[in-house]
Design a protein around this motif. Structure first.
Motif, short mmCIF file in Angstrom:
data_model
loop_
_atom_site.label_atom_id
_atom_site.label_comp_id
_atom_site.label_asym_id
_atom_site.label_seq_id
_atom_site.Cartn_x
_atom_site.Cartn_y
_atom_site.Cartn_z
N ILE A 198 0.83 -1.20 0.00
CA ILE A 198 0.00 0.00 0.00
C ILE A 198 0.87 1.25 0.00
CG2 ILE A 198 -1.62 1.36 1.39
CD1 ILE A 198 -2.77 -1.41 2.34
N LEU A 199 1.90 1.26 0.87
CA LEU A 199 2.76 2.44 0.98
C LEU A 199 3.65 2.63 -0.25
CD1 LEU A 199 3.75 2.22 4.73
CD2 LEU A 199 2.24 3.90 3.65
N LEU A 200 4.01 1.54 -0.90
CA LEU A 200 4.81 1.64 -2.12
C LEU A 200 3.95 1.96 -3.33
CD1 LEU A 200 7.20 -1.39 -1.65
CD2 LEU A 200 7.81 1.04 -1.55
N ARG A 201 2.65 1.71 -3.22
CA ARG A 201 1.73 1.79 -4.35
C ARG A 201 2.38 1.07 -5.54
NH1 ARG A 201 -0.92 7.51 -5.15
NH2 ARG A 201 1.22 8.23 -5.15
N SER A 202 2.69 -0.19 -5.29
CA SER A 202 3.36 -1.05 -6.25
C SER A 202 2.35 -2.02 -6.85
CB SER A 202 4.48 -1.82 -5.54
OG SER A 202 5.01 -2.79 -6.38
N VAL B 116 4.26 -3.72 -17.20
CA VAL B 116 4.62 -2.48 -16.52
C VAL B 116 4.47 -2.70 -15.01
CG1 VAL B 116 3.97 -0.07 -16.15
CG2 VAL B 116 3.89 -1.03 -18.44
N LEU B 117 5.44 -2.21 -14.26
CA LEU B 117 5.34 -2.19 -12.81
C LEU B 117 5.13 -0.75 -12.38
CD1 LEU B 117 5.50 -3.55 -10.04
CD2 LEU B 117 7.96 -3.15 -10.10
N HIS B 118 3.94 -0.46 -11.84
CA HIS B 118 3.64 0.88 -11.36
C HIS B 118 4.21 1.02 -9.95
CE1 HIS B 118 0.89 1.55 -14.70
NE2 HIS B 118 0.46 0.33 -14.49
N LEU B 119 4.90 2.11 -9.68
CA LEU B 119 5.49 2.37 -8.38
C LEU B 119 5.36 3.86 -8.10
CD1 LEU B 119 7.17 1.19 -5.97
CD2 LEU B 119 9.20 1.88 -7.24
N ALA B 120 4.61 4.21 -7.05
CA ALA B 120 4.41 5.61 -6.67
C ALA B 120 4.35 5.68 -5.15
CB ALA B 120 3.12 6.15 -7.29
N PRO B 121 5.51 5.59 -4.48
CA PRO B 121 5.55 5.48 -3.03
C PRO B 121 4.94 6.66 -2.28
CG PRO B 121 7.75 5.26 -3.98
CD PRO B 121 6.84 5.62 -5.07
N ILE B 122 4.40 6.36 -1.10
CA ILE B 122 3.88 7.37 -0.18
C ILE B 122 4.41 7.05 1.22
CG2 ILE B 122 1.82 8.02 -1.47
CD1 ILE B 122 0.24 6.04 0.36
N PHE C 272 13.28 2.39 2.35
CA PHE C 272 12.74 1.03 2.34
C PHE C 272 13.38 0.28 1.18
CE2 PHE C 272 9.88 -2.07 0.51
CZ PHE C 272 9.44 -2.78 1.60
N THR C 273 13.84 -0.93 1.44
CA THR C 273 14.40 -1.77 0.38
C THR C 273 13.80 -3.16 0.47
OG1 THR C 273 16.49 -0.57 0.44
CG2 THR C 273 16.51 -2.72 -0.62
N ALA C 274 13.32 -3.65 -0.65
CA ALA C 274 12.83 -5.03 -0.76
C ALA C 274 13.69 -5.73 -1.80
CB ALA C 274 11.36 -5.06 -1.17
N GLY D 287 10.93 6.34 -5.83
CA GLY D 287 11.30 4.93 -5.77
C GLY D 287 12.03 4.49 -7.02
N ASN D 288 12.68 3.34 -6.91
CA ASN D 288 13.46 2.80 -8.01
C ASN D 288 13.34 1.28 -7.99
OD1 ASN D 288 15.36 2.84 -10.16
ND2 ASN D 288 16.95 2.28 -8.71
#
Length: 114
Positions: free
Chosen positions: A57-61, A69-75, A83-85, A104-105
Motif C-alpha cells: 500500500i505504501l509503495l503503491r506497487s 509495466v510495474l507501477h510504483l508511486a511510493p507514499i 525502504f528496500t525489498a 522509488g526505483n
C-alpha cells in the motif's frame, strides 16, 4: 472471536483510500499500524493487515502483467527512512525495490518490462 478491537478490513480500507485519492490518509493509517506493532514486540495484532500488504500500500506497487509495466508511486512517511525489498518476485525475475518518501526505483526488471 478475537481479543483485539480491530477492523478486519483495515488493509482493504487502505487500498480503497489510495484508490480514491486519499493518499495522505492511507499513509497515516499505515503509519499508525506500524506504530502499533512497536507496542507488540514488532508484530501486528491479529486482524490487522499483514506487513507485506502495508508495504504494498505504501509503495503503491502494482504489476500490470497485460502491459508488462510495474507501477510504483511510493507514499512512505519520512519517519520510515529508506525502504528496500530485495529478491521480490516479478514474473520469473527477482527485482529490488528501493523507496524513500515519494520516490522509488526498481532494478532487475524482466526483459521487456518497464
Amino acid at each position: 472471536m478475537t481479543a483485539w478491537n480491530a477492523d478486519p478490513d483495515a488493509g482493504t480500507s487502505e487500498f480503497g483510500l489510495v484508490r480514491y485519492g486519499f493518499v495522505k490518509e492511507a499513509s497515516r493509517v499505515a503509519s499508525g499500524l506500524f506504530d502499533a506493532a512497536e507496542h507488540f514486540s514488532g508484530q501486528l495484532p491479529e486482524l490487522f493487515p499483514a506487513p507485506l500488504q502495508l508495504a504494498r500500500i505504501l509503495l503503491r506497487s502494482y504489476p500490470d502483467f497485460t502491459r508488462n509495466v510495474l507501477h510504483l508511486a511510493p507514499i512512505l512517511p519520512d519517519s520510515f527512512g529508506t525502504f528496500t525489498a530485495d529478491n521480490d518476485l516479478l514474473g520469473r525475475s527477482m527485482i529490488t525495490i528501493q523507496a524513500s518518501g515519494s520516490s522509488g526505483n526498481v532494478t532487475g526488471h524482466p526483459l521487456g518490462w518497464s
